[in-house]
Design a protein around this motif. Structure first.
Motif, PDB file in Angstrom:
ATOM      1  N   ARG A  95      60.621  37.692  15.515  1.00  6.89           N
ATOM      2  CA  ARG A  95      61.695  38.538  16.032  1.00  6.89           C
ATOM      3  C   ARG A  95      62.176  38.021  17.385  1.00  6.89           C
TER       4      ARG A  95
ATOM      5  N   ASN B 212      65.909  36.807  18.078  1.00 10.58           N
ATOM      6  CA  ASN B 212      66.679  37.374  19.186  1.00 10.58           C
ATOM      7  C   ASN B 212      67.274  36.268  20.043  1.00 10.58           C
TER       8      ASN B 212
ATOM      9  N   GLU C 138      78.597  35.834  14.044  1.00  5.48           N
ATOM     10  CA  GLU C 138      78.662  37.066  13.247  1.00  5.48           C
ATOM     11  C   GLU C 138      77.704  37.021  12.061  1.00  5.48           C
TER      12      GLU C 138
ATOM     13  N   THR D 228      74.209  37.546  13.461  1.00  2.43           N
ATOM     14  CA  THR D 228      74.042  38.951  13.830  1.00  2.43           C
ATOM     15  C   THR D 228      73.834  39.817  12.595  1.00  2.43           C
ATOM     16  N   GLU D 229      74.601  39.541  11.544  1.00  5.82           N
ATOM     17  CA  GLU D 229      74.427  40.286  10.294  1.00  5.82           C
ATOM     18  C   GLU D 229      73.030  40.078   9.719  1.00  5.82           C
TER      19      GLU D 229
ATOM     20  N   TRP E 161      70.369  39.204  11.377  1.00  4.53           N
ATOM     21  CA  TRP E 161      69.410  39.842  12.265  1.00  4.53           C
ATOM     22  C   TRP E 161      69.332  41.335  11.966  1.00  4.53           C
ATOM     23  N   PHE E 162      70.502  41.959  11.771  1.00  3.91           N
ATOM     24  CA  PHE E 162      70.504  43.397  11.518  1.00  3.91           C
ATOM     25  C   PHE E 162      69.902  43.720  10.155  1.00  3.91           C
TER      26      PHE E 162
ATOM     27  N   LYS F   1      67.461  42.208   8.795  1.00  5.10           N
ATOM     28  CA  LYS F   1      66.008  42.094   8.898  1.00  5.10           C
ATOM     29  C   LYS F   1      65.401  43.077   9.887  1.00  5.10           C
ATOM     30  N   TYR F   2      66.017  43.248  11.075  1.00  4.43           N
ATOM     31  CA  TYR F   2      65.382  44.009  12.149  1.00  4.43           C
ATOM     32  C   TYR F   2      66.123  45.287  12.533  1.00  4.43           C
ATOM     33  N   GLY F   3      67.352  45.467  12.069  1.00  2.00           N
ATOM     34  CA  GLY F   3      68.138  46.608  12.500  1.00  2.00           C
ATOM     35  C   GLY F   3      67.508  47.930  12.074  1.00  2.00           C
ATOM     36  N   ASP F   4      67.673  48.961  12.907  1.00  2.00           N
ATOM     37  CA  ASP F   4      67.170  50.319  12.655  1.00  2.00           C
ATOM     38  C   ASP F   4      65.655  50.409  12.554  1.00  2.00           C
TER      39      ASP F   4
ATOM     40  N   LYS G  67      61.356  47.986   4.751  1.00  2.00           N
ATOM     41  CA  LYS G  67      62.814  47.977   4.829  1.00  2.00           C
ATOM     42  C   LYS G  67      63.389  46.978   3.833  1.00  2.00           C
TER      43      LYS G  67
END
Length: 159
Positions: free
Chosen positions: A73, A77, A110, A113-114, A116-117, A119-122, A135
């Protein structure tokens, strides 16, 4: 090494040489010449089994999987931050033509970022390998039932 000032200091120096001498010799003659020299300065960790490869009662394996997850992670990041910084630098440098000239960097940023979200978002700040795995599992089940996330739900077939 300066000469000792007193007999007591001389004795302490000789005890130091007897204890530390062999250790220093071993380190300088055997350990350091046999160490691999690397061109990078960060520590490289071996890949460990992921959380889905660990038994439920294997605490050590789960701990290693959590540590691997945290390292991954942090790396992800940094990748997103570097891509964002490259896009911002391009925007400042190429203005007013930045919309055209920086488009490939924006698309790359983008997409990263997509990913990343996905895998790790929320997950929150205290996420671990197990929550990320759950998840991923829930996302796969959703996509199997309803299609890709963001495409809306499939219509139920009429009976």
């Amino acid at each position: 090494m300066p000469e000792p000032r007193s007999p007591m200091a001389s004795f302490a120096q000789s005890v130091q040489n007897v204890i530390d001498g062999p250790i220093t010799w071993f380190r300088e003659s055997i350990v350091e010449p046999n160490q691999a020299k690397y061109n990078w300065y960060h520590q490289q960790f071996r890949r460990v089994p992921t959380i889905d490869q660990c038994y439920t009662d294997d605490a050590v394996c789960r701990f290693e999987a959590d540590q691997q997850f945290r390292r991954d992670r942090m790396v992800d990041n940094e990748i997103v931050n570097i891509l964002r910084q490259r896009f911002e630098d391009c925007t400042l440098y190429e203005a007013p033509d930045h919309i055209v000239k920086c488009k490939p960097l924006l698309e790359q940023y983008e997409k990263a970022t997509e990913n990343w979200f996905i895998k790790y978002g929320d997950l929150g700040g205290y996420a671990n390998a197990k929550t990320a795995y759950m998840k991923q599992k829930h996302r796969l089940i959703w996509e199997r039932r309803h299609g890709p996330v963001g495409s809306g739900m499939k219509e139920e077939a009429a009976h």
